[in-house]
Design a protein around this motif. Structure first.
Motif, PDB file in Angstrom:
ATOM      1  N   UNK A 174       0.649  -1.070  -0.369  1.00 28.85           N
ATOM      2  CA  UNK A 174      -0.267   0.220   0.230  1.00 28.85           C
ATOM      3  C   UNK A 174       0.652   1.377   0.048  1.00 28.85           C
ATOM      4  N   UNK A 175       1.398   1.148   0.785  1.00 29.06           N
ATOM      5  CA  UNK A 175       2.941   2.486   0.851  1.00 29.06           C
ATOM      6  C   UNK A 175       3.208   3.032  -0.336  1.00 29.06           C
ATOM      7  N   UNK A 176       3.575   1.659  -1.200  1.00 30.15           N
ATOM      8  CA  UNK A 176       4.203   2.150  -2.354  1.00 30.15           C
ATOM      9  C   UNK A 176       3.355   2.989  -3.176  1.00 30.15           C
ATOM     10  N   UNK A 177       1.789   2.995  -3.202  1.00 34.54           N
ATOM     11  CA  UNK A 177       1.488   3.864  -3.951  1.00 34.54           C
ATOM     12  C   UNK A 177       0.965   4.594  -3.349  1.00 34.54           C
ATOM     13  N   UNK A 178       1.058   5.090  -2.425  1.00 32.02           N
ATOM     14  CA  UNK A 178       0.559   5.769  -1.880  1.00 32.02           C
ATOM     15  C   UNK A 178       2.139   7.648  -2.147  1.00 32.02           C
ATOM     16  N   UNK A 189      -1.131  13.715   5.864  1.00 31.03           N
ATOM     17  CA  UNK A 189      -1.318  12.605   5.295  1.00 31.03           C
ATOM     18  C   UNK A 189      -1.498  12.051   4.859  1.00 31.03           C
ATOM     19  N   UNK A 190      -0.842  10.385   3.809  1.00 24.52           N
ATOM     20  CA  UNK A 190      -1.418   9.831   3.043  1.00 24.52           C
ATOM     21  C   UNK A 190      -3.073   9.150   3.911  1.00 24.52           C
ATOM     22  N   UNK A 191      -4.016   8.793   2.864  1.00 25.70           N
ATOM     23  CA  UNK A 191      -5.152   8.161   4.001  1.00 25.70           C
ATOM     24  C   UNK A 191      -5.099   6.898   3.590  1.00 25.70           C
ATOM     25  N   UNK A 192      -5.403   5.499   4.542  1.00 25.85           N
ATOM     26  CA  UNK A 192      -5.380   4.625   3.991  1.00 25.85           C
ATOM     27  C   UNK A 192      -6.819   3.978   4.732  1.00 25.85           C
ATOM     28  N   UNK A 276       9.719   2.522  20.290  1.00 29.80           N
ATOM     29  CA  UNK A 276      10.273   4.384  22.016  1.00 29.80           C
ATOM     30  C   UNK A 276       8.929   4.661  22.473  1.00 29.80           C
ATOM     31  N   UNK A 277       7.625   4.153  22.102  1.00 28.09           N
ATOM     32  CA  UNK A 277       6.511   4.855  23.439  1.00 28.09           C
ATOM     33  C   UNK A 277       6.002   6.132  22.244  1.00 28.09           C
ATOM     34  N   UNK A 278       6.185   6.559  21.738  1.00 29.99           N
ATOM     35  CA  UNK A 278       5.894   8.077  20.889  1.00 29.99           C
ATOM     36  C   UNK A 278       5.171   6.990  19.544  1.00 29.99           C
ATOM     37  N   UNK A 279       4.071   7.397  18.767  1.00 28.55           N
ATOM     38  CA  UNK A 279       3.489   7.725  17.890  1.00 28.55           C
ATOM     39  C   UNK A 279       5.010   7.828  16.719  1.00 28.55           C
ATOM     40  N   UNK A 280       4.819   7.823  15.425  1.00 23.16           N
ATOM     41  CA  UNK A 280       5.511   8.328  14.399  1.00 23.16           C
ATOM     42  C   UNK A 280       4.583   8.655  13.501  1.00 23.16           C
ATOM     43  N   UNK A 281       3.394   9.370  13.134  1.00 23.09           N
ATOM     44  CA  UNK A 281       2.527   8.838  12.590  1.00 23.09           C
ATOM     45  C   UNK A 281       3.173   8.883  10.926  1.00 23.09           C
ATOM     46  N   UNK A 282       2.400   8.091   9.999  1.00 20.36           N
ATOM     47  CA  UNK A 282       2.874   8.010   8.977  1.00 20.36           C
ATOM     48  C   UNK A 282       1.456   8.518   7.544  1.00 20.36           C
ATOM     49  N   UNK A 283       0.753   8.281   8.196  1.00 20.12           N
ATOM     50  CA  UNK A 283      -0.799   7.534   7.637  1.00 20.12           C
ATOM     51  C   UNK A 283      -1.910   8.540   7.837  1.00 20.12           C
ATOM     52  N   UNK A 284      -2.685   8.533   6.925  1.00 18.88           N
ATOM     53  CA  UNK A 284      -3.912   8.908   7.840  1.00 18.88           C
ATOM     54  C   UNK A 284      -4.647   7.630   8.043  1.00 18.88           C
ATOM     55  N   UNK A 285      -5.075   7.209   9.122  1.00 20.82           N
ATOM     56  CA  UNK A 285      -5.432   5.224   9.140  1.00 20.82           C
ATOM     57  C   UNK A 285      -6.573   5.457   9.781  1.00 20.82           C
ATOM     58  N   UNK A 286      -7.587   4.716   9.121  1.00 17.96           N
ATOM     59  CA  UNK A 286      -8.967   4.692   9.076  1.00 17.96           C
ATOM     60  C   UNK A 286      -9.226   3.224   9.223  1.00 17.96           C
ATOM     61  N   UNK A 287      -9.840   2.938  10.269  1.00 15.92           N
ATOM     62  CA  UNK A 287     -10.158   1.459  10.887  1.00 15.92           C
ATOM     63  C   UNK A 287     -12.041   1.456  10.312  1.00 15.92           C
ATOM     64  N   UNK A 288     -12.441   0.365   9.874  1.00 13.88           N
ATOM     65  CA  UNK A 288     -13.832   0.198  10.140  1.00 13.88           C
ATOM     66  C   UNK A 288     -14.598  -0.594  10.981  1.00 13.88           C
ATOM     67  N   UNK A 289     -15.346   0.170  11.217  1.00 14.64           N
ATOM     68  CA  UNK A 289     -15.871  -0.756  12.474  1.00 14.64           C
ATOM     69  C   UNK A 289     -16.238   0.541  13.365  1.00 14.64           C
ATOM     70  N   UNK A 290     -17.507  -0.522  13.922  1.00 15.44           N
ATOM     71  CA  UNK A 290     -18.773   0.720  14.478  1.00 15.44           C
ATOM     72  C   UNK A 290     -17.959   0.080  16.269  1.00 15.44           C
ATOM     73  N   UNK A 291     -16.739   0.186  17.122  1.00 12.69           N
ATOM     74  CA  UNK A 291     -16.191   0.040  18.277  1.00 12.69           C
ATOM     75  C   UNK A 291     -15.578   1.126  17.992  1.00 12.69           C
ATOM     76  N   UNK A 292     -16.142   1.758  18.677  1.00 17.08           N
ATOM     77  CA  UNK A 292     -15.680   3.469  19.454  1.00 17.08           C
ATOM     78  C   UNK A 292     -14.845   3.335  20.689  1.00 17.08           C
ATOM     79  N   UNK A 293     -15.303   2.516  21.583  1.00 21.22           N
ATOM     80  CA  UNK A 293     -14.498   2.437  22.353  1.00 21.22           C
ATOM     81  C   UNK A 293     -13.044   2.721  22.824  1.00 21.22           C
TER      82      UNK A 293
END
Length: 444
Positions: A174-178, A189-192, A276-293
């Motif tokens: 996927x990253x190669x397409x981004x 950030x690329x959406x995935x 490291x405990x610190x997120x390095x956000x590389x993409x705008x990540x979506x997950x398909x779920x209704x489990x909001x919690x």
């Protein structure tokens, strides 16, 4: 041939869509504007059929059942001519893999205010031609695309698909397409989108030696999800930032590790916050779920959505919706619940995209009518639904981002489409443009 096809698609004496398109280029990779419309795009209409799908659909997706996968089926798409896309009817050939099809789809969609195609993507293993053709289209500056990984059925053992190695390889591909200029970005950030979070939990459980029906203890799910997804972010960082097309993937099977710019992360054998405990956000990540919690609280998750609205809760029981009117009412209930919940649970960090349903009637894909839902809208119902979704954004763009997910552009087999067909022509596209994109009040 293409000019003739455009005229046939639009009707005699109509103005070609290309002459109606605004001058200049549509915004494809800038920050998200208000009323951004994202339409799911399914690439299953090539003829001859993709070899991986012939067992299910035969040589022709518009052909006759039965097939080996559905030996009792009597339906065929040919019995539903109202779903046949005008782009095929008006063409000189019937192979939707041809480049000019996606070219026409881009022109049509962008004319009516669709900003993005969410490509149903299968890890580059099959039905990949819409992604390739979009990238090669001369019109790919008029709208954007991103990958929606349809990973819900990845449960076979050849290759073993419920493993970290298999999943991480999908992220690397996927990253190669981004890297493509037309790939959609939010905040740079690329959406995935990961369609099914169930596979992530299956992999986590298998890696940790837990049973497949394991239930997370209180407070356990969110850090476990973040640990797994941080590795996914690291893979994309390796490809897009460090120009490492291997994604930093090492090891095999459940022992797979990710090298993040020379540092090794830990396999998700225990809940961890990553290397490291610190997120390095590389993409705008979506997950398909209704489990909001638990998912809404993840640092690694930037947005949530549901692909379609086909069921509702009646007490403690989940039942199918029975009509389009029922679907509309369920959608409104969903909007009210999720928008307020996301605001309360995630403090505005994570967006939730309302879903607009073009209907659902999967009769052509089913072995009998008893398995199908018959929820197709009248033009009036669909216009009203567009206005409902528009209303859900008013005062809530801090949560929705002004983004609507549309199910779908061309899910003809499932009976959910907005593209040009003989049954609806451009009526749904006009309603979307008027009531949703432009926010005109619906008066009936």
């Amino acid at each position: 041939m293409q000019s003739k096809k455009r005229q046939l698609m639009l009707g005699a004496g109509a103005t070609a869509l290309s002459t109606l398109l605004p001058a200049g280029k549509a915004v494809a990779v800038a920050t998200t504007p208000v009323r951004t419309l994202v339409a799911a795009y399914f690439g299953g209409w090539c003829n001859p059929m993709d070899s991986s799908q012939r067992w299910i659909h035969g040589d022709n997706p518009w052909g006759t059942y039965p097939t080996p996968a559905r030996p009792k089926a009597t339906h065929r798409m040919g019995l539903f001519p109202e779903r046949f896309p005008l782009s095929l009817q008006a063409a000189d050939d019937s192979n939707q893999m041809a480049q000019h099809y996606i070219d026409e789809e881009i022109l049509t969609a962008s004319q009516y205010g669709i900003d993005v195609f969410a490509m149903n993507w299968f890890r580059d293993e099959f039905l990949n031609y819409p992604v390739i053709n979009f990238k090669n289209s001369p019109h790919n500056d008029r709208m954007a695309f991103f990958l929606q990984w349809s990973n819900n059925s990845n449960t076979s053992n050849d290759p073993p698909q419920d493993t970290r190695e298999y999943f991480f390889e999908g992220i690397r591909r996927a990253a190669l397409h981004m890297a493509h200029p037309s790939y959609w970005k939010i905040g740079g950030k690329p959406v995935f989108a990961i369609y099914s979070v169930a596979q992530i939990d299956r992999i986590i459980f298998a890696t940790r030696g837990l049973p497949s029906d394991y239930k997370y203890a209180k407070g356990e799910a969110q850090p476990a999800h973040d640990a797994f997804l941080q590795d996914c972010h690291n893979i994309v960082t390796n490809v897009l930032v460090h120009n490492d097309n291997t994604g930093g993937i090492t090891g095999v099977g459940n022992a797979a590790k990710v090298m993040n710019h020379g540092l090794a992360s830990q396999p998700s054998t225990i809940p961890t916050s990553g290397i490291t405990g610190t997120l390095v956000q590389s993409m705008y990540l979506l997950v398909g779920t209704s489990d909001i919690g638990s998912w809404g609280m993840c640092e690694t998750v930037q947005g949530m959505y549901v692909y379609n609205i086909r069921s509702k809760w009646v007490g403690d029981t989940q039942v199918k919706v029975t009509s389009y009117d029922d679907m509309m009412k369920t959608a409104v209930s969903q909007y009210n619940l999720y928008i307020s919940s996301m605001r309360n649970f995630t403090h505005g960090k994570t967006t939730w995209w309302p879903t607009l349903m073009a209907g659902f009637d999967d009769s052509p894909w089913q072995a009998s009518d008893t398995l199908a839902q018959h929820c197709l809208p009248t033009p009036q119902q669909f216009a009203q639904h567009c206005a409902q979704v528009s209303a859900a954004h008013v005062g809530n763009t801090d949560t929705t981002g002004g983004i609507t997910f549309i199910c779908a552009w061309n899910e003809y087999g499932e009976g959910s489409w907005i593209s040009l067909t003989s049954a609806i022509y451009n009526s749904r596209l006009e309603s979307i443009q008027k009531y949703l994109k432009n926010g005109v009040p619906y008066t009936g």
